[in-house]
Design a protein around this motif. Sequence first.
Motif, mmCIF file in Angstrom:
data_model
loop_
_atom_site.group_PDB
_atom_site.id
_atom_site.type_symbol
_atom_site.label_atom_id
_atom_site.label_comp_id
_atom_site.label_asym_id
_atom_site.label_seq_id
_atom_site.Cartn_x
_atom_site.Cartn_y
_atom_site.Cartn_z
ATOM 1 N N CYS A 68 -1.950 -3.776 7.146
ATOM 2 C CA CYS A 68 -1.213 -2.519 7.331
ATOM 3 C C CYS A 68 -1.848 -1.743 8.484
ATOM 4 C CB CYS A 68 -1.250 -1.693 6.045
ATOM 5 S SG CYS A 68 -0.631 -0.033 6.305
ATOM 6 N N TYR B 164 -1.965 1.237 8.988
ATOM 7 C CA TYR B 164 -2.422 2.580 8.610
ATOM 8 C C TYR B 164 -3.656 2.597 7.704
ATOM 9 C CZ TYR B 164 1.509 4.509 10.993
ATOM 10 O OH TYR B 164 2.366 4.857 11.979
ATOM 11 N N CYS B 165 -3.655 1.735 6.653
ATOM 12 C CA CYS B 165 -4.766 1.934 5.687
ATOM 13 C C CYS B 165 -6.074 1.150 5.921
ATOM 14 C CB CYS B 165 -4.329 1.721 4.261
ATOM 15 S SG CYS B 165 -2.970 0.755 3.875
ATOM 16 N N CYS C 27 0.834 -1.208 0.000
ATOM 17 C CA CYS C 27 0.000 0.000 0.000
ATOM 18 C C CYS C 27 0.871 1.261 0.000
ATOM 19 C CB CYS C 27 -0.907 -0.013 1.215
ATOM 20 S SG CYS C 27 0.017 -0.264 2.736
ATOM 21 N N HIS D 135 2.864 2.190 2.607
ATOM 22 C CA HIS D 135 3.283 2.537 3.969
ATOM 23 C C HIS D 135 4.563 1.786 4.336
ATOM 24 C CE1 HIS D 135 -1.020 3.866 4.355
ATOM 25 N NE2 HIS D 135 -0.322 4.934 4.719
HETATM 26 ZN ZN LIG Z 1 -0.978 0.867 4.288
#
Ligand SMILES: [Zn+2]
Length: 391
Positions: free
Chosen positions: A374, A376-377, A354, A356
């Motif tokens: 991930c 973050y996403c 992704c 990150h």
């Molecule tokens: Zn991510």
Amino acid sequence: MDACLTVERDVDKVYTKFQQIASHTQKTLEELIQHVKGISNELKEAPEDSELTPAQSLVVSQCTKKMKDSASYIGSNHKDLHSSVSKIGKVIDRNFMPDINALGQESNFDSPEKVNLINEVICEHFFRKGMLDIAEQLIDDAALQVDGTNKEPFIEINKILEALKARNLQPALQWAQIHREQLHAQHSSLEFKLHRLQFIELLRGGAANQQQILQYARNFGMFADGHSKELQIMMGSLLYLRQGIQNSPYSHLLDPINWLEICDVFTRDACSLLGLSVESPLCVSVQAGAIALPSLLNIKHVMQQRQVSGVWSSKDELPIEVDLGTDCRYHSIFACPILRQQSTDHNPPMRLICGHVISRDSLNKLISGNKVKCPYCPVEQSPSDARQIHF
Ligand SMILES: [Zn+2]
């Protein structure tokens, strides 16, 4: 810093004492010499073969005694001074922590290959500084295998820098013309700056150089695109040629700082063109070590007090983050946003599909089953898709 001030105070005391003794000794000796000269002149005037009168013999014996006394006085002063000087060594030992060995790693210097590497670095440093004879001597003494091509660029750069310091632009101009294309590719304005400085030197000569100046201005044709503003200023200055540039609004052109600047520009551009670092790696290492040393000594001390010195076992990493200032920042570093640790060789940054980036340790911790999400996403992906990133 306090330690430096204490030592400095003691050194000042010894220095004052030294000056007092030196001036006193000088005065005593001058007086004695005058006195002896006086007696000697008086004796010369007496007829030959005549014996000394009792008064003269008394004067001579008094003079001898005075000389002996003075010699022993000067001797004892000298001895006294000597002991004061030797005490300075003790003051230095008392005020500075000599135990920096505790921070080093003995294995850094334990094999002939490593010692050889260090000698090569020192040798390269001398080449950089133009101290060729010292470097050659080191190569002989340490039996180093240094390739001749390693030193050639340094010799050339140093020769050109020497000439620049003597305000001779020709060698640098020749070099810049030979490497014009490469310099152009790295957006260097070295050649223009050299021509500009040569032009300014002609301006300095005033109206007498008018013909030569106009002739020289032709060199700027090829720089017209990138340096129009500077060229306008240079041409504008011609209006003041008769009355003298130093009394004109263009007097800043004559600032000697231009010469210091050109040395910097040349060194930077030449080093970058030759793929060399601008500063000597040895100097930078020593400087960084000197900045980091107090913090490391402090942390070592604290660790010993709390009996946790074993914690710092992996000496490839520092136990604390040491800020060396902006001068010592050369490349980007990556701190993992999950573990909040700086990446290392063993724990490098990994890019997820992704986009990150997290550290490898975090990645391993986040794996569940055969998937990783991930943080973050949060895109789910296979851990094997993550790619290591190199800065
Ligand atoms: Zn991510």
